[in-house]
Design an enzyme around this catalytic site. Structure first.
Site, PDB file in Angstrom:
ATOM      1  N   HIS A  27      -2.917   3.012  -4.816  1.00  0.00           N
ATOM      2  CA  HIS A  27      -2.240   2.651  -3.556  1.00  0.00           C
ATOM      3  C   HIS A  27      -0.808   2.180  -3.824  1.00  0.00           C
ATOM      4  O   HIS A  27      -0.353   1.176  -3.261  1.00  0.00           O
ATOM      5  CB  HIS A  27      -3.049   1.590  -2.805  1.00  0.00           C
ATOM      6  CG  HIS A  27      -4.317   2.134  -2.191  1.00  0.00           C
ATOM      7  ND1 HIS A  27      -4.332   3.027  -1.141  1.00  0.00           N
ATOM      8  CD2 HIS A  27      -5.627   1.912  -2.504  1.00  0.00           C
ATOM      9  CE1 HIS A  27      -5.583   3.336  -0.826  1.00  0.00           C
ATOM     10  NE2 HIS A  27      -6.392   2.676  -1.647  1.00  0.00           N
ATOM     11  N   ASP A  67      -8.909  -0.843  -5.901  1.00  0.00           N
ATOM     12  CA  ASP A  67      -9.754   0.169  -5.260  1.00  0.00           C
ATOM     13  C   ASP A  67      -9.091   1.541  -5.281  1.00  0.00           C
ATOM     14  O   ASP A  67      -7.875   1.650  -5.407  1.00  0.00           O
ATOM     15  CB  ASP A  67     -10.055  -0.221  -3.797  1.00  0.00           C
ATOM     16  CG  ASP A  67      -8.782  -0.342  -2.981  1.00  0.00           C
ATOM     17  OD1 ASP A  67      -7.777  -0.839  -3.519  1.00  0.00           O
ATOM     18  OD2 ASP A  67      -8.786   0.071  -1.803  1.00  0.00           O
ATOM     19  N   GLU A  68      -9.914   2.556  -5.133  1.00  0.00           N
ATOM     20  CA  GLU A  68      -9.471   3.913  -4.847  1.00  0.00           C
ATOM     21  C   GLU A  68      -8.274   4.347  -5.690  1.00  0.00           C
ATOM     22  O   GLU A  68      -7.244   4.753  -5.157  1.00  0.00           O
ATOM     23  CB  GLU A  68      -9.119   4.018  -3.344  1.00  0.00           C
ATOM     24  CG  GLU A  68     -10.314   3.739  -2.455  1.00  0.00           C
ATOM     25  CD  GLU A  68      -9.992   3.759  -0.968  1.00  0.00           C
ATOM     26  OE1 GLU A  68     -10.832   4.249  -0.196  1.00  0.00           O
ATOM     27  OE2 GLU A  68      -8.900   3.290  -0.568  1.00  0.00           O
ATOM     28  N   TRP A 104      -8.235  -2.847   8.518  1.00  0.00           N
ATOM     29  CA  TRP A 104      -7.315  -1.799   8.064  1.00  0.00           C
ATOM     30  C   TRP A 104      -6.664  -1.200   9.300  1.00  0.00           C
ATOM     31  O   TRP A 104      -7.359  -0.870  10.269  1.00  0.00           O
ATOM     32  CB  TRP A 104      -8.085  -0.744   7.267  1.00  0.00           C
ATOM     33  CG  TRP A 104      -8.806  -1.339   6.097  1.00  0.00           C
ATOM     34  CD1 TRP A 104     -10.140  -1.608   6.004  1.00  0.00           C
ATOM     35  CD2 TRP A 104      -8.226  -1.793   4.866  1.00  0.00           C
ATOM     36  NE1 TRP A 104     -10.426  -2.183   4.789  1.00  0.00           N
ATOM     37  CE2 TRP A 104      -9.271  -2.310   4.075  1.00  0.00           C
ATOM     38  CE3 TRP A 104      -6.915  -1.801   4.357  1.00  0.00           C
ATOM     39  CZ2 TRP A 104      -9.054  -2.834   2.795  1.00  0.00           C
ATOM     40  CZ3 TRP A 104      -6.710  -2.322   3.088  1.00  0.00           C
ATOM     41  CH2 TRP A 104      -7.764  -2.818   2.319  1.00  0.00           C
ATOM     42  N   THR A 105      -5.344  -1.038   9.258  1.00  0.00           N
ATOM     43  CA  THR A 105      -4.638  -0.812  10.531  1.00  0.00           C
ATOM     44  C   THR A 105      -4.065   0.598  10.711  1.00  0.00           C
ATOM     45  O   THR A 105      -3.127   0.776  11.476  1.00  0.00           O
ATOM     46  CB  THR A 105      -3.510  -1.852  10.679  1.00  0.00           C
ATOM     47  OG1 THR A 105      -2.630  -1.731   9.541  1.00  0.00           O
ATOM     48  CG2 THR A 105      -4.074  -3.261  10.745  1.00  0.00           C
ATOM     49  N   GLU A 106      -4.650   1.589  10.057  1.00  0.00           N
ATOM     50  CA  GLU A 106      -4.165   2.954  10.291  1.00  0.00           C
ATOM     51  C   GLU A 106      -4.102   3.250  11.791  1.00  0.00           C
ATOM     52  O   GLU A 106      -3.145   3.860  12.284  1.00  0.00           O
ATOM     53  CB  GLU A 106      -5.105   3.985   9.648  1.00  0.00           C
ATOM     54  CG  GLU A 106      -5.052   4.045   8.128  1.00  0.00           C
ATOM     55  CD  GLU A 106      -6.065   3.129   7.463  1.00  0.00           C
ATOM     56  OE1 GLU A 106      -6.505   2.139   8.105  1.00  0.00           O
ATOM     57  OE2 GLU A 106      -6.420   3.399   6.305  1.00  0.00           O
ATOM     58  N   ASP A 159     -12.324  -2.299  11.426  1.00  0.00           N
ATOM     59  CA  ASP A 159     -11.594  -1.104  11.880  1.00  0.00           C
ATOM     60  C   ASP A 159     -12.574  -0.028  12.353  1.00  0.00           C
ATOM     61  O   ASP A 159     -12.171   0.940  12.989  1.00  0.00           O
ATOM     62  CB  ASP A 159     -10.670  -0.552  10.783  1.00  0.00           C
ATOM     63  CG  ASP A 159     -11.388  -0.223   9.478  1.00  0.00           C
ATOM     64  OD1 ASP A 159     -12.481  -0.795   9.214  1.00  0.00           O
ATOM     65  OD2 ASP A 159     -10.864   0.605   8.712  1.00  0.00           O
ATOM     66  N   ASP A 177       0.862  -1.192   0.000  1.00  0.00           N
ATOM     67  CA  ASP A 177       0.000   0.000   0.000  1.00  0.00           C
ATOM     68  C   ASP A 177       0.894   1.237   0.000  1.00  0.00           C
ATOM     69  O   ASP A 177       2.116   1.123  -0.045  1.00  0.00           O
ATOM     70  CB  ASP A 177      -0.972  -0.012   1.185  1.00  0.00           C
ATOM     71  CG  ASP A 177      -2.327   0.599   0.806  1.00  0.00           C
ATOM     72  OD1 ASP A 177      -2.335   1.753   0.335  1.00  0.00           O
ATOM     73  OD2 ASP A 177      -3.361  -0.079   0.952  1.00  0.00           O
TER      74      ASP A 177
END
Ligand code: ACM
Ligand code: ZN
Length: 525
Positions: free
Chosen positions: A261, A324-325, A465-467, A418, A190
């Protein structure tokens, strides 16, 4: 603020001593008219009556050692001592993992439709054991007939936003196994870090696995810690994880993100972006314009070479290519991307993204693998054989199933683990609100689909998701108890779903979490 009912119902669970509390709820569970208990001690043998069931015996012994401090002798021949008999019962269930179980004065019998089924029978047995350390372990007489509802029962982990050591990845895989789930989606690349060694492109991990700081607190943050942060898994370590998972009948699906990403990859190899850089491994969260150039053939050669190293590490038939995105800003300004669109008569950047994904799919298919992509891969036209992971709600999954594509459901509002579990969450999270009851209420087959289309719903997956998860303990805080709820959604018959009953069984599950040493309830930063 969290899980108030836990304390309230401790007292309730004390009166349910002899009741069995299995999550996910088995298809059929019967207690005999004359109740009784078989007692497992260090002298009780595990009898391998069927061939190739060593994984189940080993898992059982590892668990007993870790939780109760002893192991059982393993033999191939039944003696006179009653034991735990591991065997096969041919049940011919269409989804691997069915098993029968019987506990009586003669001991424990587990017969799996296949080795996976026997392994799941062992998982059920673990939930019948006492929830306090002991040297003799009584288990109630019962019979169970059980099988999974969905073939894809997944949990995802983002190791890019925060990196997790091998030891925790293994523990995480154990959590998946303990819940009779069978896919681990490993989000390896990412914007904030590239996490898998690629021998042909050493800079991916030399430069791409490290960022020079991380924002402090919730986005946009109160500053930057200016600390170098990162890490990656060597190919040898990846193999170790894949092997560890296989022994637990879990398939690891790698995700290599494209075309968006891509900041970490572009930092390592700037010529792969539309502008040529410079780029940086991102220090904050969100979506970035630094994406792979769709007009440059070197990008496809690079990604094919990366996948040539990735695919042999993972026996899974699926490779996740992200999708994605992917903002289109860079492509809109890039002469190479414009030329690609003109040469291929692509009418807009969505079709260019579709060109990108289809070109990669063709390569991946030629190696005998199937791609999975996030639901944005529907835009501009779906790649012919792609599996769609529906995350922005269920609409992408519905659309894909109607186009006869297989689908894995991961809608944010039910299974994004998350998201906060409580309305007034004490810890820093990405926000939103998905309490355990919401996850438990999830029905993976949308009512918009007819019977034939519904067959394309392979199952569902929890995404992590680990932000805002810097440590294993915070990951545990976020996944529990929603992982237990999800396991029941994916395994148990739809008509057996019952929140009140689940909530009662959950009280025992909390005690198991404690036995496992899992942080399911202490708030962390
Ligand atoms: C996603 O959550 N961006 C798939
Ligand atoms: Zn370009």
């Amino acid at each position: 603020m969290k899980r108030i009912w836990f304390i309230a119902s401790l007292f309730l669970s004390m009166s349910m001593y002899a009741q069995v509390n299995i999550i996910p709820q088995p298809v059929e569970l019967k207690m005999p008219e004359t109740a009784g208990q078989f007692v497992i001690t260090a002298k009780t043998p595990i009898i391998l009556e069927g061939a190739g069931l060593e994984n189940s015996a080993r898992f059982l012994n590892d668990y007993l050692k870790q939780i109760y401090g002893f192991t059982l002798p393993i033999t191939k021949k039944a003696g006179t001592t009653p034991g735990i008999r591991l065997n096969f019962d041919r049940l011919n269930h269409p989804i691997p993992g069915a098993y029968n179980m019987e506990i009586s004065a003669k001991g424990v019998y587990i017969g799996g439709d296949n080795a996976t089924g026997t392994f799941y029978g062992v998982q059920t047995l673990l939930q019948l054991l006492p929830t306090a350390k002991a040297s003799s372990l009584p288990v109630s007489y019962l019979t169970i007939k059980d099988h999974p509802r969905f073939q894809y029962r997944g949990l995802h982990l983002d190791v890019s936003r925060h990196f997790f050591p091998l030891s925790f990845v293994k523990k995480y895989i154990d959590y998946i196994a303990l819940h009779k789930m069978n896919y681990f989606h490993w989000h390896l690349t990412d914007d904030q870090g590239w996490r898998i060694e690629i021998k042909k492109y050493p800079n991916l991990t030399k430069a791409g696995a490290w960022r020079n700081g991380t924002i402090i607190g919730r986005y946009p943050g109160t500053g930057n810690d200016s600390l170098r942060y990162g890490g990656f898994y060597t190919q040898k370590e990846v193999k170790e994880i894949v092997d560890y998972a296989a022994k637990r009948y879990i398939t690891v699906v790698p995700e290599i993100e494209m075309p968006g990403h891509a900041s970490a990859a572009l930092t390592a190899y700037p010529h792969l972006g539309c502008t040529g850089g410079p780029y940086q491994v991102q220090q904050t969260w969100g979506v970035f314009n630094d994406v792979f150039c769709a007009g440059n053939d070197s990008v496809f050669t690079f990604l094919q070479n990366v996948l040539d190293e990735v695919m042999p590490l993972f026996p899974a038939k699926y490779v996740h290519i992200g999708g994605d995105e992917c903002p289109k800003d860079s492509w809109k300004k890039c002469p190479k991307c414009h030329k690609r669109m003109a040469d291929n008569k692509l009418k807009d950047e969505h079709e260019l993204q579709s060109y990108f994904v289809q070109r990669m799919e063709k390569y991946i298919n030629s190696k005998g693998k199937t791609i999975i992509g996030w639901d944005e891969i529907l835009e501009g036209g779906l790649a012919p054989n792609a599996v769609v992971m529906s995350w922005r709600g269920e609409q992408g999954g519905i659309e894909a199933a109607k186009q006869n594509h297989d689908v894995i459901m991961t809608p944010t509002n039910f299974v994004y683990l998350d998201y906060s579990q409580s309305k007034q969450e004490d810890s820093v999270t990405i926000g939103n609100y998905v309490p355990v009851k919401k996850t438990y209420s999830y029905e993976p087959v949308p009512k918009e689909l007819n019977a034939d289309q519904s067959k394309h719903i392979l199952g569902a997956q929890g995404n992590v998701w680990t932000e805002y998860m810097k440590t294993p303990k915070k990951v545990e805080y976020m996944i529990f108890p929603r992982l237990s709820a999800l396991s029941e959604v994916l395994w148990s018959p739809a008509e057996k779903r019952n929140w009140d009953d689940f909530e009662k069984r959950l009280q025992e599950q909390f005690k198991r979490y404690t036995l496992w040493g899992t942080n399911y309830n202490k708030k962390l930063e």
